[in-house]
Design an enzyme around this catalytic site. Structure first.
Site, PDB file in Angstrom:
ATOM      1  N   GLY A  21       0.791  -1.227   0.000  1.00  0.00           N
ATOM      2  CA  GLY A  21       0.000   0.000   0.000  1.00  0.00           C
ATOM      3  C   GLY A  21       0.819   1.271   0.000  1.00  0.00           C
ATOM      4  O   GLY A  21       0.302   2.338   0.355  1.00  0.00           O
ATOM      5  N   CYS A  22       2.098   1.181  -0.383  1.00  0.00           N
ATOM      6  CA  CYS A  22       2.946   2.375  -0.467  1.00  0.00           C
ATOM      7  C   CYS A  22       3.199   2.723  -1.925  1.00  0.00           C
ATOM      8  O   CYS A  22       3.286   1.838  -2.783  1.00  0.00           O
ATOM      9  CB  CYS A  22       4.278   2.146   0.239  1.00  0.00           C
ATOM     10  SG  CYS A  22       4.155   2.060   2.029  1.00  0.00           S
ATOM     11  N   VAL A  23       3.350   4.013  -2.208  1.00  0.00           N
ATOM     12  CA  VAL A  23       3.647   4.468  -3.565  1.00  0.00           C
ATOM     13  C   VAL A  23       4.997   3.919  -4.011  1.00  0.00           C
ATOM     14  O   VAL A  23       5.171   3.482  -5.147  1.00  0.00           O
ATOM     15  CB  VAL A  23       3.657   6.013  -3.632  1.00  0.00           C
ATOM     16  CG1 VAL A  23       4.064   6.483  -5.015  1.00  0.00           C
ATOM     17  CG2 VAL A  23       2.293   6.565  -3.253  1.00  0.00           C
TER      18      VAL A  23
END
Length: 198
Positions: A99-101
């Site tokens: 869920g991280c860029v």
């Protein structure tokens, strides 16, 4: 308060804790049980800065003293430069934050003093800075201290104006991943202690 998102995070914390407890064959220390219960109440009462671990208090205080969003952004890059290197063989799926860029990995080590020490890495300097905040703020803490930190502490840093919503969400995911790994270590440690004592 984190509103609907906060409620969802609280439910996530409860599910994670209950799953870990079901997997554990032995009782977990009461202090850890209390910490998880406190975390699951995290959205009903706001945590104070003074209730954070001392190392995290210092970081929050440093950011609160910088009123300008751009200056806080630069401060993040400064923290990125302070992040200790992470061994390449720790860049595994189990250590990766979803869920991280950017790509982010975190890894804990529970040492003989009963405290957890962290390493982290990212392919983005800005995300490295966010990871460094957590590594420096949570290293040297006991599992109970880490589990007692509420997700709302992220707002105390005042970074919302300096980061995009996706970066803010990624930072929160990093923190939750670190709590999940902490809980796993605590359960394993309790199991080993009970097995060796039986």
């Amino acid at each position: 308060m984190l509103g609907a998102q906060g409620s969802s995070l609280c439910q996530h914390a409860q599910r994670t804790a209950h799953a870990a407890f079901r997997q554990s064959r032995f009782a977990i220390k009461p202090s850890l049980t209390r910490s998880v219960k406190q975390q699951c109440k995290c959205m009903s009462t706001a945590q104070k800065v003074s209730e954070l671990p001392a190392s995290l208090q210092k970081i929050v205080g440093a950011f609160q003293m910088v009123p300008d969003p751009m200056a806080r952004y630069k401060q993040l890059l400064f923290y990125a430069a302070k992040l200790p290197p992470m061994a390449a063989d720790l860049h595994t799926p189990d250590n990766k934050v979803e869920g991280c860029v950017s790509q982010v990995w975190v890894f804990p080590e529970l040492r003989g003093d009963g405290k957890i020490y962290w390493v982290a890495d990212s392919d983005s300097q800005l995300t490295k800075g966010l990871a460094a905040l957590l590594v420096l703020g949570l290293s040297g803490c006991t599992p109970a201290e880490i589990l007692a930190v509420q997700p709302g502490f992220v707002e105390m840093l005042g970074l919302k104006q300096s980061l995009t919503p996706s970066r803010n969400n990624g930072f929160l995911n990093m923190f939750l991943k670190m709590q999940k790994l902490t809980l796993g270590l605590a359960v394993a440690s309790a199991n080993n202690a009970s097995a060796n004592g039986s």
